[in-house]
Design a protein around this motif. Structure first.
Motif, PDB file in Angstrom:
ATOM      1  N   GLY A  27       0.798  -1.223   0.000  1.00 52.26           N
ATOM      2  CA  GLY A  27       0.000   0.000   0.000  1.00 52.26           C
ATOM      3  C   GLY A  27       0.826   1.265   0.000  1.00 52.26           C
ATOM      4  O   GLY A  27       0.319   2.341  -0.343  1.00 52.26           O
ATOM      5  N   LEU A  28       2.086   1.190   0.376  1.00 51.69           N
ATOM      6  CA  LEU A  28       2.945   2.368   0.297  1.00 51.69           C
ATOM      7  C   LEU A  28       3.178   2.785  -1.149  1.00 51.69           C
ATOM      8  O   LEU A  28       3.473   3.947  -1.426  1.00 51.69           O
ATOM      9  CB  LEU A  28       4.287   2.106   0.979  1.00 51.69           C
ATOM     10  CG  LEU A  28       4.252   1.977   2.494  1.00 51.69           C
ATOM     11  CD1 LEU A  28       5.626   1.580   3.008  1.00 51.69           C
ATOM     12  CD2 LEU A  28       3.788   3.261   3.140  1.00 51.69           C
ATOM     13  N   LEU A  29       3.036   1.831  -2.064  1.00 52.59           N
ATOM     14  CA  LEU A  29       3.299   2.108  -3.476  1.00 52.59           C
ATOM     15  C   LEU A  29       2.033   2.347  -4.287  1.00 52.59           C
ATOM     16  O   LEU A  29       1.988   3.270  -5.102  1.00 52.59           O
ATOM     17  CB  LEU A  29       4.080   0.943  -4.084  1.00 52.59           C
ATOM     18  CG  LEU A  29       5.417   0.619  -3.432  1.00 52.59           C
ATOM     19  CD1 LEU A  29       6.006  -0.637  -4.034  1.00 52.59           C
ATOM     20  CD2 LEU A  29       6.363   1.789  -3.582  1.00 52.59           C
ATOM     21  N   VAL A  30       1.027   1.511  -4.097  1.00 48.17           N
ATOM     22  CA  VAL A  30      -0.192   1.609  -4.900  1.00 48.17           C
ATOM     23  C   VAL A  30      -1.425   1.370  -4.034  1.00 48.17           C
ATOM     24  O   VAL A  30      -1.356   0.688  -3.017  1.00 48.17           O
ATOM     25  CB  VAL A  30      -0.204   0.585  -6.064  1.00 48.17           C
ATOM     26  CG1 VAL A  30       0.863   0.886  -7.077  1.00 48.17           C
ATOM     27  CG2 VAL A  30      -0.055  -0.824  -5.548  1.00 48.17           C
ATOM     28  N   LEU A  31      -2.529   1.931  -4.423  1.00 45.52           N
ATOM     29  CA  LEU A  31      -3.840   1.693  -3.818  1.00 45.52           C
ATOM     30  C   LEU A  31      -3.854   1.856  -2.298  1.00 45.52           C
ATOM     31  O   LEU A  31      -4.472   1.074  -1.582  1.00 45.52           O
ATOM     32  CB  LEU A  31      -4.353   0.295  -4.182  1.00 45.52           C
ATOM     33  CG  LEU A  31      -4.625   0.036  -5.656  1.00 45.52           C
ATOM     34  CD1 LEU A  31      -4.948  -1.420  -5.870  1.00 45.52           C
ATOM     35  CD2 LEU A  31      -5.741   0.917  -6.171  1.00 45.52           C
ATOM     36  N   ASN A  32      -3.169   2.887  -1.809  1.00 42.59           N
ATOM     37  CA  ASN A  32      -3.089   3.042  -0.357  1.00 42.59           C
ATOM     38  C   ASN A  32      -4.424   3.376   0.282  1.00 42.59           C
ATOM     39  O   ASN A  32      -4.615   3.110   1.462  1.00 42.59           O
ATOM     40  CB  ASN A  32      -2.021   4.052   0.043  1.00 42.59           C
ATOM     41  CG  ASN A  32      -2.050   5.303  -0.781  1.00 42.59           C
ATOM     42  OD1 ASN A  32      -2.898   5.468  -1.627  1.00 42.59           O
ATOM     43  ND2 ASN A  32      -1.103   6.152  -0.542  1.00 42.59           N
ATOM     44  N   ALA A  44       0.636   4.372   7.994  1.00 40.85           N
ATOM     45  CA  ALA A  44       1.523   5.151   7.129  1.00 40.85           C
ATOM     46  C   ALA A  44       0.931   5.302   5.727  1.00 40.85           C
ATOM     47  O   ALA A  44       1.088   6.361   5.098  1.00 40.85           O
ATOM     48  CB  ALA A  44       2.895   4.491   7.059  1.00 40.85           C
ATOM     49  N   ASP A  45       0.260   4.269   5.233  1.00 45.27           N
ATOM     50  CA  ASP A  45      -0.406   4.365   3.923  1.00 45.27           C
ATOM     51  C   ASP A  45      -1.387   5.530   3.902  1.00 45.27           C
ATOM     52  O   ASP A  45      -1.397   6.339   2.965  1.00 45.27           O
ATOM     53  CB  ASP A  45      -1.170   3.079   3.599  1.00 45.27           C
ATOM     54  CG  ASP A  45      -0.272   1.900   3.339  1.00 45.27           C
ATOM     55  OD1 ASP A  45       0.935   2.101   3.143  1.00 45.27           O
ATOM     56  OD2 ASP A  45      -0.788   0.771   3.345  1.00 45.27           O
ATOM     57  N   LEU A  46      -2.206   5.608   4.929  1.00 40.87           N
ATOM     58  CA  LEU A  46      -3.212   6.670   4.978  1.00 40.87           C
ATOM     59  C   LEU A  46      -2.576   8.035   5.205  1.00 40.87           C
ATOM     60  O   LEU A  46      -3.039   9.044   4.667  1.00 40.87           O
ATOM     61  CB  LEU A  46      -4.239   6.358   6.061  1.00 40.87           C
ATOM     62  CG  LEU A  46      -5.051   5.080   5.825  1.00 40.87           C
ATOM     63  CD1 LEU A  46      -6.003   4.832   6.981  1.00 40.87           C
ATOM     64  CD2 LEU A  46      -5.799   5.141   4.508  1.00 40.87           C
TER      65      LEU A  46
END
Length: 92
Positions: free
Chosen positions: A34-39, A73-75
């Motif tokens: 999720g850090l890279l895509v679709l977080n 962290a993703d959000l």
């Protein structure tokens, strides 16, 4: 003459701990991805999986906590990127 098989006790090979360990690993992987895509989607899923695995008593507590931290962290990255780009999404 017996027409049915004798009754045998049912043994379930899957244990609740094994399921919780799998959820902890999945939380970590989804949080990292999720850090890279679709977080927006993977972050909350990672948080939920980490919470459920911790609640069920996983043996991989560190992995579950990492998945929880990565989901948050993703959000956070999404919120910062949206603020910088002044849109509802972000791009590099």
């Amino acid at each position: 003459m017996q027409l049915t098989a004798p009754a045998t006790p049912r043994t379930d090979t899957r244990s609740p701990g094994r399921d919780a360990d799998g959820m902890a690993v999945a939380s970590f992987i989804l949080g990292l991805l999720g850090l890279l895509v679709l977080n927006l989607f993977l972050g909350p899923i990672a948080i939920a999986l980490a919470g459920v695995s911790l609640w069920r008593g996983t043996a991989r507590r560190g992995r579950a906590y990492l998945g929880l931290a990565l989901g948050i962290a993703d959000l956070a990255i999404l919120a910062v990127a949206m603020e910088v780009s002044h849109t509802l999404s972000w791009s590099l």
